[in-house]
Enzyme design. Structure first.
Site, PDB file in Angstrom:
ATOM      1  N   GLY A  82      19.000 -16.959  21.782  1.00 25.06           N
ATOM      2  CA  GLY A  82      18.213 -16.422  22.617  1.00 25.06           C
ATOM      3  C   GLY A  82      17.061 -17.367  23.057  1.00 25.06           C
ATOM      4  O   GLY A  82      16.542 -18.300  22.283  1.00 25.06           O
ATOM      5  N   ARG A 146      25.439 -18.822  22.682  1.00 25.93           N
ATOM      6  CA  ARG A 146      25.554 -18.218  21.145  1.00 25.93           C
ATOM      7  C   ARG A 146      26.914 -18.711  20.443  1.00 25.93           C
ATOM      8  O   ARG A 146      27.396 -18.306  19.351  1.00 25.93           O
ATOM      9  CB  ARG A 146      25.387 -16.783  20.993  1.00 25.93           C
ATOM     10  CG  ARG A 146      24.027 -16.486  21.405  1.00 25.93           C
ATOM     11  CD  ARG A 146      23.891 -14.877  21.343  1.00 25.93           C
ATOM     12  NE  ARG A 146      22.552 -14.585  21.813  1.00 25.93           N
ATOM     13  CZ  ARG A 146      21.441 -14.450  20.994  1.00 25.93           C
ATOM     14  NH1 ARG A 146      21.442 -14.927  20.015  1.00 25.93           N
ATOM     15  NH2 ARG A 146      20.429 -14.025  21.579  1.00 25.93           N
ATOM     16  N   ASP A 176      17.780 -19.503  12.737  1.00 32.17           N
ATOM     17  CA  ASP A 176      18.453 -19.488  11.384  1.00 32.17           C
ATOM     18  C   ASP A 176      19.860 -19.762  11.564  1.00 32.17           C
ATOM     19  O   ASP A 176      20.459 -20.742  10.813  1.00 32.17           O
ATOM     20  CB  ASP A 176      17.982 -18.191  10.592  1.00 32.17           C
ATOM     21  CG  ASP A 176      18.295 -17.034  10.960  1.00 32.17           C
ATOM     22  OD1 ASP A 176      19.135 -16.101  10.253  1.00 32.17           O
ATOM     23  OD2 ASP A 176      18.052 -16.737  12.346  1.00 32.17           O
ATOM     24  N   ASP A 177      20.506 -19.043  12.325  1.00 31.25           N
ATOM     25  CA  ASP A 177      22.091 -19.213  12.288  1.00 31.25           C
ATOM     26  C   ASP A 177      22.227 -20.534  13.059  1.00 31.25           C
ATOM     27  O   ASP A 177      23.344 -21.166  12.720  1.00 31.25           O
ATOM     28  CB  ASP A 177      22.762 -18.130  13.180  1.00 31.25           C
ATOM     29  CG  ASP A 177      22.905 -16.853  12.401  1.00 31.25           C
ATOM     30  OD1 ASP A 177      23.323 -17.055  11.222  1.00 31.25           O
ATOM     31  OD2 ASP A 177      22.369 -15.737  12.701  1.00 31.25           O
ATOM     32  N   LYS A 203      13.370 -22.311  16.108  1.00 28.58           N
ATOM     33  CA  LYS A 203      12.814 -21.513  17.134  1.00 28.58           C
ATOM     34  C   LYS A 203      13.285 -20.302  16.930  1.00 28.58           C
ATOM     35  O   LYS A 203      14.457 -19.582  16.373  1.00 28.58           O
ATOM     36  CB  LYS A 203      13.911 -22.210  18.457  1.00 28.58           C
ATOM     37  CG  LYS A 203      13.898 -21.273  19.953  1.00 28.58           C
ATOM     38  CD  LYS A 203      15.197 -20.439  20.428  1.00 28.58           C
ATOM     39  CE  LYS A 203      16.039 -20.063  19.333  1.00 28.58           C
ATOM     40  NZ  LYS A 203      17.228 -19.146  19.941  1.00 28.58           N
ATOM     41  N   THR A 204      12.632 -18.950  17.211  1.00 27.62           N
ATOM     42  CA  THR A 204      12.844 -17.635  17.306  1.00 27.62           C
ATOM     43  C   THR A 204      11.663 -16.885  17.666  1.00 27.62           C
ATOM     44  O   THR A 204      10.558 -17.232  16.804  1.00 27.62           O
ATOM     45  CB  THR A 204      13.403 -17.207  16.088  1.00 27.62           C
ATOM     46  OG1 THR A 204      13.738 -15.713  16.306  1.00 27.62           O
ATOM     47  CG2 THR A 204      12.905 -17.324  14.917  1.00 27.62           C
ATOM     48  N   ILE A 205      11.655 -16.043  18.600  1.00 21.54           N
ATOM     49  CA  ILE A 205      10.192 -15.433  18.763  1.00 21.54           C
ATOM     50  C   ILE A 205      10.193 -14.337  17.588  1.00 21.54           C
ATOM     51  O   ILE A 205       9.147 -13.750  17.414  1.00 21.54           O
ATOM     52  CB  ILE A 205      10.299 -14.523  20.122  1.00 21.54           C
ATOM     53  CG1 ILE A 205      11.364 -13.385  20.170  1.00 21.54           C
ATOM     54  CG2 ILE A 205      10.321 -15.733  21.321  1.00 21.54           C
ATOM     55  CD1 ILE A 205      11.288 -12.627  21.417  1.00 21.54           C
ATOM     56  N   ASP A 206      11.277 -14.003  16.879  1.00 21.75           N
ATOM     57  CA  ASP A 206      11.072 -12.945  15.799  1.00 21.75           C
ATOM     58  C   ASP A 206      10.051 -13.430  14.567  1.00 21.75           C
ATOM     59  O   ASP A 206       9.846 -12.575  13.800  1.00 21.75           O
ATOM     60  CB  ASP A 206      12.415 -12.664  15.104  1.00 21.75           C
ATOM     61  CG  ASP A 206      13.545 -11.949  16.386  1.00 21.75           C
ATOM     62  OD1 ASP A 206      12.868 -11.476  17.273  1.00 21.75           O
ATOM     63  OD2 ASP A 206      14.566 -11.524  15.725  1.00 21.75           O
ATOM     64  N   GLY A 252      12.525  -7.767  16.924  1.00 22.99           N
ATOM     65  CA  GLY A 252      12.538  -8.209  15.630  1.00 22.99           C
ATOM     66  C   GLY A 252      13.623  -7.629  14.723  1.00 22.99           C
ATOM     67  O   GLY A 252      13.298  -6.588  14.178  1.00 22.99           O
ATOM     68  N   ARG A 253      14.961  -8.084  14.794  1.00 24.07           N
ATOM     69  CA  ARG A 253      16.134  -7.512  14.171  1.00 24.07           C
ATOM     70  C   ARG A 253      15.842  -7.171  12.583  1.00 24.07           C
ATOM     71  O   ARG A 253      15.974  -6.194  12.008  1.00 24.07           O
ATOM     72  CB  ARG A 253      17.382  -8.087  14.433  1.00 24.07           C
ATOM     73  CG  ARG A 253      18.297  -7.518  13.591  1.00 24.07           C
ATOM     74  CD  ARG A 253      19.668  -7.805  13.646  1.00 24.07           C
ATOM     75  NE  ARG A 253      20.734  -7.250  12.886  1.00 24.07           N
ATOM     76  CZ  ARG A 253      22.023  -6.980  12.875  1.00 24.07           C
ATOM     77  NH1 ARG A 253      22.250  -6.916  14.181  1.00 24.07           N
ATOM     78  NH2 ARG A 253      22.569  -6.302  11.822  1.00 24.07           N
TER      79      ARG A 253
END
Length: 555
Positions: A82, A146, A176-177, A203-206, A252-253
């Site tokens: 994402g 993805r 992470d993935d 990278k991740t906004i979460d 934020g899963r």
């Protein structure tokens, strides 16, 4: 292409770099620490990463001599997963560093994410092309995707692409993935005897890709400031109209970092933290009752309004719901062929009810029909429920309303509950990066090339002490295997970078916990306003409250 005035002016912004990497690339050396270990499952990970496991932490320093820095190179870059604000600046940092090392160096951007590498779909990123994307949001410079590179055929295709284009190194910009994939690629190339280096960028906004050396994933700063502006706007409206309750679900899963930071910035009436729910083993009904109690208490003071923040992944942290979702994931993976042959969501729900355990079956059947159907929707690329499609905010509104109606029948509640629901997700993923994210991402990209120039592979670019001014930042890299454990994916154990959850003993949560009762009973809203790019440091260049608290600075 028509450009706004802000976009034109942002092109001219010059991001700041850590001191150690401001000079000649050839003068930047690495200080290497002791060998590292994975977080857990060390023996299994040693087998998976036989050639790249246990590498030392690297710290960059300005005093040194690296004659290999100016060797002509072709570097490939991939945006994976994402979008997150600042991705373009990672690429501009890589571009500027490689051109500074040798003007003949080339940067190839693989189109549409990892599939671009497998299918050899690419463009060369030139100075003219790069200049149209500096300091801007989005991933449209090369696009993202993805696709996971996991089959022997995909690895072989990636290898062929690198050989065809004479690629010396790859930079994978992802979460992470995606960075787990980068680690597997690094191991694969070494095992094949190929000299292709692989470096990751966090990278991740979460905000869940972090540890002692990765203090924040890029994009988090911009995203939470964007969401906090929207939450502040809704709070101002709620405080003006004084007749609505707003239930706001936030991205934020797997962790509640976004919800927690937005709560620290805006001081809502209530904010649920998923990790606390799991720690206290709270049931769905207990969460509902606590929210109903807040609504009832405020109604006693004539305040029939408020704002509730809900993490996207909350439902998985509620113990009985987490068990249910885990069972659903496994059952649909094991019986995928049988399940795909069942037509209609109601028939699928009946089939699932007969397969679930005696613990989970009644939980599933007690859920509203729409929520049942949402649990059975298409899985994500990892075979898991897509929790962003589960309308938790609507579920909570419905259940709180039902409890308040019951309280009204017994005379213990006399207020008015009018609730509205919102989901803030995509609004924050491609915003103009804040000054912090523009600087941080540029530094991460620049550091990624320095790691390449020093011959490393299987590393994640790292910039530390980022709650301080950039003049105190420390650049380096950490081995990807250091962040890993083994997790269940598609019914089998696989290596994965472990997600960082909110620490309930950490300074950000304990600060929130000390103040939330006051915010619940007395309207304490804060209205952060829009991100500012020009002006005094305290307005334009402050990191998140989370970072300031974690590093011992005042909020």
């Amino acid at each position: 292409m028509k450009q706004s005035q802000l976009q034109k002016i942002r092109y001219t912004y010059e991001p700041k770099l850590p001191p150690a990497i401001r000079g000649d690339i050839a003068s930047i050396s690495l200080s290497l620490g002791e060998p590292t270990q994975a977080l857990s499952d060390q023996e299994a990970l040693k087998k998976t990463f036989a050639h790249t496991y246990g590498k030392p932490i690297a710290t960059m320093q300005a005093s040194g001599n690296n004659p290999q820095a100016s060797v002509q190179r072709t570097v490939g870059v991939i945006l994976s997963g994402g979008q997150a604000p600042g991705g373009h600046n990672v690429i501009s940092g890589i571009f500027d560093a490689l051109k500074k090392a040798n003007p003949q160096n080339k940067l190839l951007g693989f189109l549409g994410g990892p599939s671009g590498l497998v299918e050899d779909q690419k463009i060369e990123i030139t100075a003219e092309y790069m200049n149209d994307f500096r300091n801007t949001g989005g991933f449209d410079i090369i696009g993202s995707g993805r696709t996971k590179i996991e089959t022997p055929e995909q690895f072989a295709a990636a290898r062929k692409t690198c050989q065809t284009n004479k690629i010396d190194a790859l930079v994978v910009i992802g979460g992470d993935d995606s960075n787990t994939n980068a680690a597997l690629l690094a191991e694969y190339f070494v095992a094949q005897g190929d000299p292709v280096q692989v470096i990751g960028v966090p990278k991740t906004i979460d905000g869940d890709l972090k540890n002692e050396y990765i203090e924040a994933s890029f994009g988090f700063d911009t995203a939470v400031k964007t969401y906090s502006e929207l939450i502040g706007n809704i709070q101002r409206d709620a405080n003006s109209a004084k007749k609505y309750w707003h239930f706001i679900k936030l991205m934020g899963r797997s962790a509640s970092h976004i919800a927690l930071e937005c709560a620290l910035q805006t001081r809502p009436t209530a904010c649920i933290i998923s990790e606390e729910v799991a720690e206290k083993k709270q049931t769905l009904q207990q969460i509902v009752s606590s929210l109903a109690e807040i609504v009832a208490k405020r109604a006693e003071g004539g305040e029939n309004f408020g704002v509730v923040l809900i993490p996207e992944g909350l439902i998985e942290f509620i113990p009985e719901m987490g068990r249910l979702i885990s069972e659903v994931n496994d059952l649909l993976a094991i019986h995928s062929t049988e399940f795909s042959g069942i037509s209609g969501p109601d028939e699928q729900a009946r089939w699932l009810s007969g397969k679930l355990s005696t613990e989970s079956a009644p939980v599933f059947t007690s859920l509203p029909r729409d929520i049942q159907h949402q649990l059975l929707m298409d899985r994500d690329p990892h075979g898991n429920v897509q929790v962003s499609r589960i309308e938790t905010e609507k579920l909570l509104i419905q259940m709180v309303s039902e409890e308040l109606n019951e309280r009204a029948r017994t005379g213990s509640y006399q207020g008015i509950f009018n609730a509205l629901n919102h989901f803030f997700g995509y609004e924050g993923r491609c915003a103009f990066p804040s000054n912090f994210d523009a600087d941080y991402t540029y530094s991460l990209g620049y550091s990624a090339f320095v790691l390449i120039a020093n011959g490393l592979t299987g590393y994640l670019s790292s910039v530390r002490k980022i709650a301080q001014p950039a003049s105190e930042w420390v650049a380096g890299g950490i081995p990807l295997t250091m962040m890993m454990n083994m997790e269940q994916r598609h019914g089998e154990k696989k290596p994965v970078i472990k997600k960082a959850l909110v620490e309930l003993e950490g300074a950000p949560f304990t600060y929130f916990a000390r103040h939330r009762d006051e915010w619940a009973t007395r309207t304490s809203f804060v209205y952060p306003g829009a991100i500012q790019y020009y002006g005094p440091d305290e307005i334009c260049n402050q990191p998140t409250i989370t970072l300031r608290l974690e590093q011992g600075l005042e909020a």
